[in-house]
Design an enzyme around this catalytic site. Structure first.
Site, mmCIF file in Angstrom:
data_model
loop_
_atom_site.group_PDB
_atom_site.id
_atom_site.type_symbol
_atom_site.label_atom_id
_atom_site.label_comp_id
_atom_site.label_asym_id
_atom_site.label_seq_id
_atom_site.Cartn_x
_atom_site.Cartn_y
_atom_site.Cartn_z
ATOM 1 N N THR A 138 0.816 -1.212 0.000
ATOM 2 C CA THR A 138 0.000 0.000 0.000
ATOM 3 C C THR A 138 0.854 1.269 0.000
ATOM 4 O O THR A 138 1.981 1.269 0.506
ATOM 5 C CB THR A 138 -0.900 0.001 1.260
ATOM 6 N N ASP A 139 0.272 2.349 -0.507
ATOM 7 C CA ASP A 139 0.956 3.653 -0.452
ATOM 8 C C ASP A 139 1.015 4.188 0.978
ATOM 9 O O ASP A 139 1.787 5.109 1.277
ATOM 10 C CB ASP A 139 0.273 4.669 -1.382
ATOM 11 N N GLU A 140 0.196 3.604 1.878
ATOM 12 C CA GLU A 140 0.161 4.126 3.257
ATOM 13 C C GLU A 140 1.478 3.926 3.989
ATOM 14 O O GLU A 140 1.722 4.569 5.016
ATOM 15 C CB GLU A 140 -0.991 3.480 4.043
ATOM 16 N N TYR A 163 -2.072 -0.488 10.933
ATOM 17 C CA TYR A 163 -2.191 -1.180 9.641
ATOM 18 C C TYR A 163 -0.977 -0.902 8.765
ATOM 19 O O TYR A 163 -0.316 -1.821 8.275
ATOM 20 C CB TYR A 163 -3.480 -0.747 8.922
ATOM 21 N N LYS A 167 2.031 -3.336 7.334
ATOM 22 C CA LYS A 167 2.321 -3.528 5.897
ATOM 23 C C LYS A 167 3.781 -3.153 5.618
ATOM 24 O O LYS A 167 4.468 -3.812 4.837
ATOM 25 C CB LYS A 167 1.378 -2.694 5.031
HETATM 26 P P1 NAD Z 1 -9.754 -7.489 2.014
HETATM 27 O O1 NAD Z 1 -9.816 -7.164 3.465
HETATM 28 O O2 NAD Z 1 -10.928 -7.222 1.156
HETATM 29 O O3 NAD Z 1 -9.419 -9.042 1.829
HETATM 30 C C1 NAD Z 1 -8.392 -9.679 2.544
HETATM 31 C C2 NAD Z 1 -8.561 -11.183 2.360
HETATM 32 O O4 NAD Z 1 -7.470 -11.815 3.067
HETATM 33 C C3 NAD Z 1 -9.861 -11.747 2.931
HETATM 34 O O5 NAD Z 1 -10.444 -12.653 2.030
HETATM 35 C C4 NAD Z 1 -9.408 -12.477 4.193
HETATM 36 O O6 NAD Z 1 -10.211 -13.604 4.528
HETATM 37 C C5 NAD Z 1 -7.999 -12.906 3.822
HETATM 38 N N1 NAD Z 1 -7.149 -13.105 5.000
HETATM 39 C C6 NAD Z 1 -7.030 -12.265 6.066
HETATM 40 N N2 NAD Z 1 -6.176 -12.814 6.959
HETATM 41 C C7 NAD Z 1 -5.746 -13.982 6.430
HETATM 42 C C8 NAD Z 1 -4.841 -14.986 6.871
HETATM 43 N N3 NAD Z 1 -4.217 -14.892 8.050
HETATM 44 N N4 NAD Z 1 -4.624 -16.059 6.079
HETATM 45 C C9 NAD Z 1 -5.268 -16.174 4.886
HETATM 46 N N5 NAD Z 1 -6.144 -15.258 4.425
HETATM 47 C C10 NAD Z 1 -6.374 -14.174 5.194
HETATM 48 O O7 NAD Z 1 -8.456 -6.754 1.472
HETATM 49 P P2 NAD Z 1 -8.221 -6.084 0.049
HETATM 50 O O8 NAD Z 1 -8.776 -4.726 0.064
HETATM 51 O O9 NAD Z 1 -8.618 -7.045 -1.001
HETATM 52 O O10 NAD Z 1 -6.624 -5.947 0.080
HETATM 53 C C11 NAD Z 1 -5.784 -6.956 -0.475
HETATM 54 C C12 NAD Z 1 -4.337 -6.531 -0.301
HETATM 55 O O11 NAD Z 1 -4.116 -5.299 -0.964
HETATM 56 C C13 NAD Z 1 -3.926 -6.298 1.154
HETATM 57 O O12 NAD Z 1 -2.603 -6.745 1.319
HETATM 58 C C14 NAD Z 1 -3.984 -4.793 1.322
HETATM 59 O O13 NAD Z 1 -3.073 -4.365 2.301
HETATM 60 C C15 NAD Z 1 -3.568 -4.357 -0.059
HETATM 61 N N6 NAD Z 1 -4.078 -3.026 -0.474
HETATM 62 C C16 NAD Z 1 -5.414 -2.769 -0.450
HETATM 63 C C17 NAD Z 1 -5.871 -1.532 -0.910
HETATM 64 C C18 NAD Z 1 -7.343 -1.174 -0.936
HETATM 65 O O14 NAD Z 1 -7.661 -0.021 -1.247
HETATM 66 N N7 NAD Z 1 -8.259 -2.095 -0.639
HETATM 67 C C19 NAD Z 1 -4.959 -0.566 -1.362
HETATM 68 C C20 NAD Z 1 -3.588 -0.862 -1.298
HETATM 69 C C21 NAD Z 1 -3.163 -2.114 -0.882
HETATM 70 O O1 DAU Z 2 -4.244 3.901 0.367
HETATM 71 C C1 DAU Z 2 -4.402 2.514 0.318
HETATM 72 C C2 DAU Z 2 -5.279 2.041 1.452
HETATM 73 O O2 DAU Z 2 -6.608 2.434 1.137
HETATM 74 C C3 DAU Z 2 -5.211 0.537 1.672
HETATM 75 O O3 DAU Z 2 -3.912 0.163 2.035
HETATM 76 C C4 DAU Z 2 -6.200 0.084 2.736
HETATM 77 O O4 DAU Z 2 -6.218 -1.325 2.838
HETATM 78 C C5 DAU Z 2 -7.593 0.567 2.337
HETATM 79 O O5 DAU Z 2 -8.518 0.256 3.358
HETATM 80 C C6 DAU Z 2 -7.583 2.062 2.085
HETATM 81 O O6 DAU Z 2 -7.336 2.776 3.318
HETATM 82 P P1 DAU Z 2 -8.118 4.109 3.705
HETATM 83 O O7 DAU Z 2 -8.102 4.260 5.158
HETATM 84 O O8 DAU Z 2 -7.622 5.259 2.892
HETATM 85 O O9 DAU Z 2 -9.597 3.720 3.138
HETATM 86 P P2 DAU Z 2 -11.044 3.966 3.784
HETATM 87 O O10 DAU Z 2 -12.038 3.603 2.726
HETATM 88 O O11 DAU Z 2 -11.194 3.348 5.131
HETATM 89 O O12 DAU Z 2 -11.070 5.542 3.964
HETATM 90 C C7 DAU Z 2 -10.869 6.406 2.872
HETATM 91 C C8 DAU Z 2 -10.893 7.815 3.424
HETATM 92 O O13 DAU Z 2 -12.224 8.124 3.844
HETATM 93 C C9 DAU Z 2 -10.025 8.022 4.648
HETATM 94 O O14 DAU Z 2 -9.486 9.341 4.599
HETATM 95 C C10 DAU Z 2 -10.982 7.895 5.819
HETATM 96 C C11 DAU Z 2 -12.282 8.426 5.243
HETATM 97 N N1 DAU Z 2 -13.523 7.819 5.757
HETATM 98 C C12 DAU Z 2 -13.638 6.476 5.736
HETATM 99 C C13 DAU Z 2 -14.796 5.868 6.162
HETATM 100 C C14 DAU Z 2 -14.918 4.358 6.175
HETATM 101 C C15 DAU Z 2 -14.556 8.633 6.181
HETATM 102 O O15 DAU Z 2 -14.447 9.875 6.171
HETATM 103 N N2 DAU Z 2 -15.710 8.023 6.591
HETATM 104 C C16 DAU Z 2 -15.865 6.666 6.619
HETATM 105 O O16 DAU Z 2 -16.948 6.173 7.032
#
Ligand code: NAD
Ligand code: DAU
Length: 370
Positions: A138-140, A163, A167
């Protein structure tokens, strides 16, 4: 594609991004996919509709911290690549309870690396040269930006939440396994994904679902935090390119070219839902509590709540390296992507309504009280 006719492990394949990767592999490649997933609250096996009976798909319910289970899978399937997407992914949950994040994101990645290394060392030279470990991050990990500037691959790590710290740790472990043992690893760091099949705790699906149900739309703090939104299918394209032609040991940033404030996202979705319900009587009948049914604007549901602790102000990605070396470019603009995402949630109400159980209800309740 380089992986046609081989086995690819995808961890976290029942989650949002992992399921998109698997749908892509089943539809557009000849690879055999093994989905390794623990099935946490965030998972949903229905997110891969084409999986049932598919001749190139297998599912293993397994925690990536389980070394014996992983070893058995490596011995049974003998993969050509591992794509690690299993993670605890929600920042707010990491603030409430970091333990699971440390366990899965750090210990789980470590265990997967150890078992990948053990397996890789057992391979004969041609197969061992081809083996690759792709880690999705992630960019975070880079922390928070001011009003200008972009994260590059050279930006120093400065994770601010449990988180992102977990990561960051996993990224360092992946790097170390390349530097120390020579394992062929690639790391991708991407921005906020959105699109179909996203669990409705994240900002975009939460906003859509809450407007339809007539519930408050929690906006943290002033709502002027900026995220770079990346359509999940563009992200899949980038990951696939990185798996195919990323250089060993390298890191690639992946962005969507769509910097937007949270308020703007929420307001845009309000407008799109109002427009859709205004035009379609069957949607008004299906969602009687949505403001549009009373001809009220959904923006009235916006509720400013307490800010997230340690909330990062701005993320923005420079993906020039992925563009130059992998040929990556996002294909979807945000306006088009949001519209398509809303259409998906309107057409797939059963998918998300099935998730509105106790865990989700508790989560919402807590959020409103923040
Ligand atoms: P998600 O939470 O939707 O899915 C995660 C999956 O991993 C789930 O199916 C869960 O059951 C499985 N999991 C969790 N713990 C586990 C374990 N111990 N063993 C096996 N499986 C397990 O997550 P996502 O949004 O699909 O993210 C996928 C990857 O991408 C993550 O590594 C996350 O950090 C990264 N990422 C997500 C975003 C985003 O915006 N969603 C952005 C940047 C990076
Ligand atoms: O940047 C990549 C990341 O993006 C991933 O690594 C994470 O797995 C993914 O969950 C996501 O993180 P964020 O915290 O940025 O996503 P989220 O959707 O939780 O929130 C997006 C923005 O919106 C953040 O600034 C918090 C805000 N927010 C979120 C929720 C759920 C609100 O203002 N209200 C809300 O109810």
């Amino acid at each position: 594609m380089r992986y046609d006719g081989t086995v690819v492990f995808v961890t976290g394949g029942a989650g949002f991004i992992g399921s998109a990767v698997i749908r892509h592999f089943l539809d557009h490649t000849g690879a055999f996919v093994v989905n390794i997933d623990k099935l946490t609250y965030a998972s949903n096996r229905c997110s891969i509709p084409q999986a049932a009976g598919h001749p190139r798909y297998a599912f293993a319910e397994l925690d990536i911290c389980n070394e014996n289970g992983l070893r058995a899978l490596f011995e049974c399937y003998r993969p050509a690549a591992v794509m690690n997407l299993a993670a605890e992914s929600h920042v707010d949950r990491s603030i409430d309870g970091p333990g699971e994040f440390i366990q899965t994101n750090i210990v789980g990645t470590f265990t997967l690396l150890q078992e990948s290394l053990h397996y890789w060392r057992s391979l004969m030279s041609a197969r061992s040269e081809a083996f690759r470990f792709l880690h999705v991050s992630t960019d975070e990990v880079y922390g928070s930006l001011g009003a200008s500037g972009l994260f590059t691959e050279a930006t120093a790590y400065a994770p601010n939440s449990p988180y992102s710290a977990s990561k960051a740790s996993s990224d360092h472990l992946v790097r170390a396994y390349h530097e120390t043992y020579g394992l062929d690893t690639t790391v991708t760091n991407c921005s906020n994904n959105y699109g179909p099949y996203q669990f409705p705790e994240k900002l975009i699906p939460l906003t859509i679902v809450n407007i339809l149900l007539g519930k408050p739309l929690p906006v943290y703090g002033d709502g002027l935090q900026v995220r770079d939104w990346l359509h999940v299918e563009d992200h899949c394209a980038a990951i696939t390119l990185a798996l195919r032609s990323g250089r060993p040991g390298e890191v690639y940033n992946v962005g969507g070219n769509s910097e937007t404030t949270n308020m703007e996202i929420v307001r845009t979705l309000c407008g799109l839902v109002d427009e859709a319900l205004g035009a379609r009587a069957e949607l008004r009948a299906a969602f009687p509590n949505s403001p549009a049914v009373q001809a009220m604007p959904s923006v009235g549901l916006i509720t400013h709540v307490r800010d997230r602790l340690g909330h990062d102000r701005r993320y923005a990605i420079d993906y020039a390296k992925a563009a130059a070396e992998l040929g990556y470019a996002p294909a979807r603009d945000l306006a088009m992507g949001l519209r398509a995402t809303l259409d998906w949630y309107l057409a797939n109400t059963r998918w998300w309504q099935a998730l509105l159980g106790r865990d989700y209800a508790d989560w919402l309740e807590k959020n409103y009280k923040r």
